[in-house]
Write an enzyme that holds these catalytic residues in place. Structure first.
Site, PDB file in Angstrom:
ATOM      1  CG  ASP A 371      -1.784   1.188   1.352  1.00  0.00           C
ATOM      2  OD1 ASP A 371      -2.684   1.337   0.512  1.00  0.00           O
ATOM      3  OD2 ASP A 371      -1.570   1.996   2.280  1.00  0.00           O
ATOM      4  CD  GLU A 407      -2.138   2.222  -3.444  1.00  0.00           C
ATOM      5  OE1 GLU A 407      -3.289   2.601  -3.726  1.00  0.00           O
ATOM      6  OE2 GLU A 407      -1.730   2.133  -2.275  1.00  0.00           O
TER       7      GLU A 407
END
Length: 729
Positions: A371, A407
């Protein structure tokens, strides 16, 4: 209540127990010096070693809690290289514990030690209990951020748990699938399983439910080879959401990088979630499905300077978090959540790397999706793909061998880094998502970029010696509209989140097909169904690695809410009773086509050159205008063009499953029509193929048997449709 155990006699020979003097009510604890490695609580069958890093601590108390929450405090007897440690021979799995760190409280210098605050072990393998949000969890008095609060927080804190590390893995082996053969299914453990009618009610929403035959059969029928689980690391449920009657559903608020969250466990015993998680992984592996974890190492649940003191902040604030240089009371925030982990400090980096290795070696997971991964590249200020974190991953013999998905952005300056991660990494291709959405909603001047995304985004990845599989292709992820909502809403409808619809992305690149939200208009509903099939076909037949968001294959809706992070209810769960069975079957068909024909999952980028070694014959790819002529520069530059044909040469690509005796060529022609009206496409000349038979046509709700078409003849592709034709003889 608590008991205090004071320890003396630190000069005993190595290996001998320490003499201790206990308070009258204390349960005597034999304490040995133990070892500084590994960090955390490590049970070896005869006792448990405790080790905690803190560079600023003056001394550290290990706090043990019995079934009645009675606390026994033990001063850890040894410190080596800033690691405080001790071995307790009679401590077994299930023991709950925490730490109290004595040291400087000087926020302006970046130090926030306060022994009145019970702290979770950053290396805890399991955590039991919930946060009872009140004043005691905070290091300051509400209303005065510069004050100091000394309320004892133990009664309001969850506790770390000593776990049993032993598990019968049997013959478990990781599937070790190549990226090119991978189809990823992004899923939330509870959202995927909570309403499934074939899963026992007491099991729904848990790790065990993900391993249930009903879920596994569904995944396998879709051709899924890897399930990417949204955060399972133990996370805190935000007090601001609880006050609104909501909860942190997604889980991007980690407070334990080693601990599977018990909220997804059917076990009622502290630490039982570890065994249940392992059993889930073992079962998925038996079905040939890999397990990828969505991990949040960029920040923690302690937030900014107004957040609680529950773990790293009270252990060694300046080591674990990035602080503002000229005023260390405040935190650098590249994540939008209040803090950023200090990846410039060796022990913070060790924490991340130890966690990654643990999940691979002990929990048997097969990869990670990071993330806001750009934050991990900010060793100093700018994003740096040569930062220490990436060097450590590159050199680690364990972590470097699993799937690593970035990401590739954060909210800091220069944070959008799609295409810029190191060669070993794959990336969520945000440009793929944006381009494919724009193409199918009819935006002008998207044709050339659509072609690039369809063929693996060589413009992003080829320059760093990567291959098409570096692109994790997705149209939908957890963050944003579902696929059905993407074609049903122009605007977000997030009123249920309690933020006056101000949260969530405003620029969704969506199109409601003429009416906002649900409608009884059969033409609009038919168009919405066709658009969903267009997106799924494009996704599954693009070069790279496709990722399907859970429920998109069956028409899941969130009623226009594009930010259900706080909606742990029917709005965010898959409604299995309302599943669109025809859409499921269509998805299975397209996925099976991808699996059967390697031309859709190439290991290398297209070159446009002949595929034969003697440099003769047809190119590996060719582009056609609707009239059958090969595309010219003028065609590509036409801003109004919304239709395109592409020939994929299957010559020389091994085909493990040629279905049907009459199909002798693995070559395909794909016609994309994003126009609002039908287009007649002329098939390529005979040199490309004598005849072609449609195998996928998104204008039809179900896949039918189609008749072949001869070379140089025309086929009509309906408005906003894809037709996929295979060479036929």
């Amino acid at each position: 209540m608590h008991r205090i155990v004071a320890l003396f006699g630190f000069s005993q020979p190595e290996g001998c127990p320490l003499t201790q003097v206990s308070s009258p009510n204390a349960v005597p604890q034999e304490v040995w010096r133990g070892k500084a490695y590994p960090l955390g609580a490590s049970y070896d069958g005869s006792g448990t070693n405790f080790a905690l890093f803190s560079e600023v601590a003056e001394h550290v108390e290990l706090c043990l809690f019995d079934a009645d929450d009675t606390e026994t405090r033990i001063t850890l007897p040894e410190v080596d290289a800033f690691v405080w440690h001790g071995f307790l021979p009679n401590i077994e799995p299930g023991q709950r514990y925490g730490y109290r760190v004595h040291g400087p409280y000087d926020p302006e210098s970046g130090h926030r030690c306060n022994p009145n605050k019970l702290l979770l072990d950053p290396y805890a393998k399991a955590i039991d209990g919930i946060f009872d949000w009140n004043q005691s969890l905070f290091g300051y008095n509400f209303g005065d951020e510069h004050s100091r609060n000394d309320d004892d927080s133990a009664a309001s804190m969850p506790k770390s748990v000593v776990i049993n590390p032993f598990f019968d893995w049997g013959t478990d082996r990781p599937p070790n699938l190549e990226y090119a053969d991978t189809v990823i299914y992004e899923a939330h453990i509870k959202g995927l399983t909570e309403t499934h009618p074939d899963i026992p009610e007491q099991m729904r929403g848990t790790y065990a439910a993900v391993g249930h035959p009903a879920i596994i059969e569904h995944l396998k029928s879709l051709g899924v080879t890897a399930i990417e689980l949204m955060p399972v690391h133990h996370f805190a449920n935000d007090s601001t959401l609880i006050d609104k009657g909501l909860s942190n559903y997604w889980g991007y608020n980690t407070i334990g990088f080693f601990a599977p969250d018990p909220k997804y466990s059917s076990s009622g015993t502290p630490g039982g979630q570890v065994q249940e998680f392992k059993a889930m992984v073992r079962t998925l592996h038996e079905a040939g499905i890999e397990v990828i974890l969505d991990v949040v190492y960029n920040h923690t649940a302690e937030g900014n300077h107004l957040g609680p003191t529950v773990s790293m902040r009270g252990i060694d604030n300046a080591a674990y978090y990035r602080l503002v240089d000229d005023d260390k009371r405040y935190y650098m925030d590249y994540t939008g959540t209040g803090n950023s982990l200090n990846v410039g400090h060796p022990h913070s980096l060790q924490l991340i790397m130890d966690s990654l290795r643990y999940w691979v070696t002990e929990m048997h997971v097969d990869g990670f999706r990071f993330d806001l991964a750009s934050t991990l590249a900010r060793e100093f200020y700018d994003v740096d793909k040569l930062s220490t974190f990436f060097e450590l991953v590159q050199q680690d013999p364990t972590v470097s061998q699993v799937k690593l998905i970035a990401e590739p952005w954060d909210v800091g300056p220069g944070g959008y880094q799609v295409g810029n991660f190191p060669p070993q990494w794959t990336e969520w291709n945000g440009k793929y998502r944006d381009t494919v959405r724009d193409f199918w909603r009819g935006e002008p001047a998207t044709l050339d970029e659509f072609a690039s995304r369809l063929t693996g985004s060589a413009d992003l990845y080829e320059g760093t010696a990567r291959r098409p599989v570096a692109s994790i292709n997705f149209v939908i992820a957890h963050d944003g509209f579902t696929l059905r909502d993407l074609v049903s809403y122009n605007e977000k409808h997030n009123d249920a989140n309690g933020e006056n619809n101000n949260d969530g992305e405003r620029h969704n690149r969506s199109w409601n097909c003429g009416v906002e939200g649900p409608t009884d208009d059969p033409e609009i509903n038919a168009l919405r169904g066709r658009q969903q099939r267009n997106f799924l076909t494009t996704l599954l037949l693009s070069q790279g690695v496709p990722m399907i968001a859970h429920g998109d294959e069956l028409g899941r809706t969130q009623q226009g809410n594009n930010n259900v992070y706080c909606q742990d209810n029917e709005l965010s769960w898959i409604d299995w009773e309302e599943a669109d069975e025809q859409l499921i079957e269509f998805t299975r068909t397209v996925s099976a086509l991808r699996a059967a024909h390697p031309v859709f999952r190439r290991r290398r980028f297209f070159s446009g050159r002949p595929v034969r070694q003697d440099d003769t014959g047809l190119p590996d790819i060719a582009w056609f205008a609707p009239d059958g002529a090969e595309m010219t520069d003028e065609d590509w530059a036409s801003g109004l063009a919304k239709s395109l044909g592409v020939y994929l040469n299957g010559y020389g690509i091994p085909d493990p499953d040629v279905r049907g005796q009459r199909v002798t060529d693995d070559s395909f022609v794909l016609f994309f029509n994003a126009n609002h009206e039908p287009i007649d496409f002329t098939l390529p000349h005979e040199e490309f193929g004598v005849s072609w038979v449609p195998v996928i046509y998104t204008a039809d709700e179900v896949v039918e048997e189609y008749k072949p078409h001869d070379a140089d003849t025309t086929v009509t592709v309906d408005a906003r449709s894809v037709m996929v034709l295979q060479a036929y003889s």
